[in-house]
Design an enzyme around this catalytic site. Structure first.
Site, PDB file in Angstrom:
ATOM      1  N   LYS A  60     -24.606  -3.578  31.521  1.00 15.37           N
ATOM      2  CA  LYS A  60     -25.879  -3.787  31.323  1.00 15.37           C
ATOM      3  C   LYS A  60     -26.493  -2.268  31.062  1.00 15.37           C
ATOM      4  CE  LYS A  60     -26.784  -7.090  34.958  1.00 15.37           C
ATOM      5  NZ  LYS A  60     -27.198  -7.580  36.325  1.00 15.37           N
ATOM      6  N   CYS A  76     -28.346  -1.511  37.808  1.00 20.90           N
ATOM      7  CA  CYS A  76     -27.613  -2.114  39.071  1.00 20.90           C
ATOM      8  C   CYS A  76     -27.250  -3.257  39.106  1.00 20.90           C
ATOM      9  CB  CYS A  76     -28.442  -1.521  40.301  1.00 20.90           C
ATOM     10  SG  CYS A  76     -27.507  -1.616  41.771  1.00 20.90           S
ATOM     11  N   ASP A  77     -26.205  -3.877  39.714  1.00 21.84           N
ATOM     12  CA  ASP A  77     -26.069  -5.031  39.760  1.00 21.84           C
ATOM     13  C   ASP A  77     -25.400  -5.168  41.261  1.00 21.84           C
ATOM     14  OD1 ASP A  77     -25.273  -7.786  37.962  1.00 21.84           O
ATOM     15  OD2 ASP A  77     -23.873  -7.760  39.425  1.00 21.84           O
ATOM     16  N   THR A  78     -25.922  -6.370  41.731  1.00 21.08           N
ATOM     17  CA  THR A  78     -25.341  -6.874  43.194  1.00 21.08           C
ATOM     18  C   THR A  78     -24.507  -7.948  42.999  1.00 21.08           C
ATOM     19  OG1 THR A  78     -27.680  -5.990  43.907  1.00 21.08           O
ATOM     20  CG2 THR A  78     -26.479  -7.229  45.322  1.00 21.08           C
TER      21      THR A  78
END
Length: 199
Positions: A60, A76-78
């Protein structure tokens, strides 16, 4: 980040998540731009939850950095998982029911893949893992949560900052990571990499 000089690098948040914007504001950080990255978030074959979170966070940030040279890019990826099983973002009521029944009475982990690309193009990333234990859920509780609708688009099919907060028996690790952005790690990374020089 605080800053007023014209030569200071911009800070771009590579996410459209209002939760991440609010979390950044909570620690006094207002990105100069918010540009969501449109990428394929499908896990690779045999990819572990931790690997997926880290990869998506980096991809990203890189997607936005490629068109914004000289800026600092934060992403940020969760990822929510029970063991090695990755739970998709809920897009239907059936998804929520399935996820909550799987999470009921069990421990799961929330993986935050945090990435910061500095103005000189160097990639810095962190993986933050939070352990969460849900109480045993009654069918009526699941149906009430499905009806409230706050699960839409949420990793794992729930929002801990909303009504799902009553499902949580125990948290080990970062609460803000579950919401969408680990604040301690984000602040430390920004201060260490940008040294307050982003605006």
């Amino acid at each position: 980040m605080a800053g007023s000089g014209k030569d200071l690098p911009r800070l771009i948040l590579a996410s459209a998540s209002p939760r991440r914007v609010s979390l950044l504001a909570q620690i006094g950080i207002i990105p100069s731009q918010i540009i969501p990255a449109n990428i394929d978030e499908t896990p690779h074959k045999s990819e572990l939850p931790s690997q997926l979170a880290k990869r998506l966070g980096v991809v990203k940030a890189m997607a936005i950095a490629s068109e914004n040279s000289g800026a600092c890019i934060l992403s940020c990826d969760t990822v929510v998982a029970v063991g090695r099983r990755i739970l998709d973002k809920a897009t239907s009521e059936g998804d929520v029911r399935h996820n909550l029944k799987l999470l009921s009475g069990r421990r799961h982990r929330v993986y935050g893949g945090l990435t910061l690309i500095s103005s000189n193009g160097k990639i810095h990333n962190r993986l933050v893992i939070t352990s969460v234990i849900f109480k045993k859920l009654e069918n009526s509780e699941i149906e009430e949560y499905v009806a409230c609708g706050e699960w839409q688009g949420k990793a794992g099919g729930y929002a801990i900052q909303g009504r799902a907060g009553v499902f949580v028996r125990k948290i080990v690790g970062s609460y803000s990571n579950i919401v969408g952005l680990p604040l301690y790690e984000t602040s430390k990374l920004l201060n260490g990499v940008c040294c307050g020089q982003c605006k």
